[in-house]
Scaffold this motif. Structure first.
Motif, mmCIF file in Angstrom:
data_model
loop_
_atom_site.group_PDB
_atom_site.id
_atom_site.type_symbol
_atom_site.label_atom_id
_atom_site.label_comp_id
_atom_site.label_asym_id
_atom_site.label_seq_id
_atom_site.Cartn_x
_atom_site.Cartn_y
_atom_site.Cartn_z
ATOM 1 N N THR A 85 -0.414 -0.195 -6.040
ATOM 2 C CA THR A 85 0.155 -1.318 -6.788
ATOM 3 C C THR A 85 0.452 -2.516 -5.892
ATOM 4 O OG1 THR A 85 2.420 -0.533 -6.505
ATOM 5 C CG2 THR A 85 1.219 0.275 -8.423
ATOM 6 N N PHE A 86 0.392 -2.310 -4.574
ATOM 7 C CA PHE A 86 0.690 -3.397 -3.644
ATOM 8 C C PHE A 86 -0.446 -4.407 -3.630
ATOM 9 C CE2 PHE A 86 0.307 -5.273 0.575
ATOM 10 C CZ PHE A 86 1.545 -5.866 0.701
ATOM 11 N N GLY A 129 6.348 -0.251 1.579
ATOM 12 C CA GLY A 129 6.317 -0.587 0.156
ATOM 13 C C GLY A 129 6.118 0.599 -0.767
ATOM 14 N N ILE A 130 6.690 1.745 -0.423
ATOM 15 C CA ILE A 130 6.510 2.942 -1.246
ATOM 16 C C ILE A 130 7.688 3.888 -1.045
ATOM 17 C CG2 ILE A 130 5.244 4.226 0.528
ATOM 18 C CD1 ILE A 130 3.452 5.305 -1.678
ATOM 19 N N SER A 151 6.917 1.687 -6.147
ATOM 20 C CA SER A 151 6.196 0.727 -5.309
ATOM 21 C C SER A 151 7.116 -0.150 -4.465
ATOM 22 C CB SER A 151 5.303 -0.160 -6.194
ATOM 23 O OG SER A 151 6.094 -0.862 -7.140
ATOM 24 N N SER A 152 8.138 0.467 -3.880
ATOM 25 C CA SER A 152 9.033 -0.230 -2.954
ATOM 26 C C SER A 152 9.676 0.792 -2.044
ATOM 27 C CB SER A 152 10.116 -1.005 -3.714
ATOM 28 O OG SER A 152 11.104 -1.518 -2.814
ATOM 29 N N ALA A 167 10.619 -2.314 -8.244
ATOM 30 C CA ALA A 167 9.508 -1.366 -8.206
ATOM 31 C C ALA A 167 8.989 -0.974 -9.580
ATOM 32 C CB ALA A 167 9.923 -0.093 -7.461
ATOM 33 N N THR A 168 7.680 -0.777 -9.653
ATOM 34 C CA THR A 168 7.039 -0.049 -10.736
ATOM 35 C C THR A 168 7.166 1.435 -10.421
ATOM 36 O OG1 THR A 168 5.468 -1.781 -11.329
ATOM 37 C CG2 THR A 168 4.776 0.483 -11.754
ATOM 38 N N GLU A 169 7.316 2.253 -11.467
ATOM 39 C CA GLU A 169 7.463 3.700 -11.291
ATOM 40 C C GLU A 169 6.334 4.428 -12.006
ATOM 41 O OE1 GLU A 169 10.486 7.248 -12.837
ATOM 42 O OE2 GLU A 169 11.272 5.222 -12.515
ATOM 43 N N ALA A 197 1.119 4.872 -6.100
ATOM 44 C CA ALA A 197 2.154 3.847 -5.962
ATOM 45 C C ALA A 197 1.740 2.786 -4.959
ATOM 46 C CB ALA A 197 3.474 4.491 -5.532
ATOM 47 N N SER A 198 1.114 3.200 -3.862
ATOM 48 C CA SER A 198 0.700 2.225 -2.850
ATOM 49 C C SER A 198 -0.399 1.325 -3.382
ATOM 50 C CB SER A 198 0.231 2.938 -1.584
ATOM 51 O OG SER A 198 -0.905 3.738 -1.839
ATOM 52 N N PRO A 230 13.564 0.680 -4.013
ATOM 53 C CA PRO A 230 13.379 0.149 -5.367
ATOM 54 C C PRO A 230 14.654 -0.296 -6.042
ATOM 55 C CG PRO A 230 13.117 2.529 -5.338
ATOM 56 C CD PRO A 230 13.171 2.090 -3.909
#
Length: 228
Positions: A18-19, A97-98, A180-181, A119-121, A15-16, A184
């Motif tokens: 994606t930042f 951001g996660i 990714s938040s 957020a993307t999941e 997930a991190s 989210p």
């Protein structure tokens, strides 16, 4: 248990990843942040995210959350239960951001169509069999992407798109999701449309869904359970 925590760590890393560094304004960390010209006003209590503790006063527990190994109660109308770990209950996530979530499903349990506006999941199945999918935006023709996931399978839901998970197995299912938040957000489609407060004008919904007003009235009177 080592396997569970390994999967959680893997999700956090994915997930991190994606930042992306950007020179634009920072993304919103809440639904909205109304500006104030007078910063000394008593109303000036929120920032885009959370206020920060003095780093010198931080302790290990600021970065710690316990209990995700325990099964959740899925005895509700949806047959599912989402346990979120975000900045609200793990303060050390602020600005990182996660976040993540544990999702428990009874047989035929559903995590209903919803979106995460910030957020993307990425989801990994730990136990059971899930039918999952997402729908693309109007400009892409609202295409539906679906997949049946088994233990160890991974699926990604792009940021902001409507998605869902359904337990199609005969036993309980468990999945973990990395997002990714730090916050989210979640918008459950049925609840937002038919269970908003105050209610959306029935004429709007009847025309939008091309149904009779009585159908809208019935749906707006239902109890829209929220498993998040």
């Amino acid at each position: 248990m080592k396997g569970v925590y390994f999967l959680i760590s893997t999700l956090a890393i994915l997930a991190s990843a994606t930042f992306l560094v950007s020179a634009s304004d920072p993304g919103p960390l809440q639904d909205f942040c109304v500006a104030l010209n007078d910063t000394k006003s008593a109303e000036a209590v929120f920032v885009n995210g959370k206020f920060c503790k003095d780093p010198k006063l931080a302790i290990a527990n600021d970065f710690f959350f316990s209990g995700l190994q325990n099964p959740r109660n899925t005895q509700n109308p949806l047959g599912s239960n989402v346990t979120a770990v975000n900045v609200d209950n793990l303060l050390g996530l602020n600005t990182l951001g996660i976040s993540l979530a544990r999702i428990d499903f009874a047989p035929n349990g559903l995590n209903p169509p919803h979106t995460h506006p910030r957020a993307t999941e990425i989801l990994v199945v730990l136990e059971g069999t899930l039918y999952v999918g997402f729908v693309t935006s109007n400009g892409d023709g609202n295409r539906l992407f679906t997949k049946v996931l088994n233990k160890g399978d991974v699926f990604v839901f792009p940021i902001g798109l409507i998605h869902f998970q359904l337990n199609v197995g005969k036993v309980n299912a468990v999945a973990f999701a990395g997002l990714s938040s730090q916050n989210p957000g979640v918008i459950t489609i049925a609840k937002a449309v038919f269970g908003s407060q105050p209610p959306i004008n029935p004429d709007v919904l009847a025309k939008a869904f091309q149904v009779d007003d009585n159908v809208v009235d019935y749906l707006q009177k239902q109890f829209w359970y929220d498993n998040n």
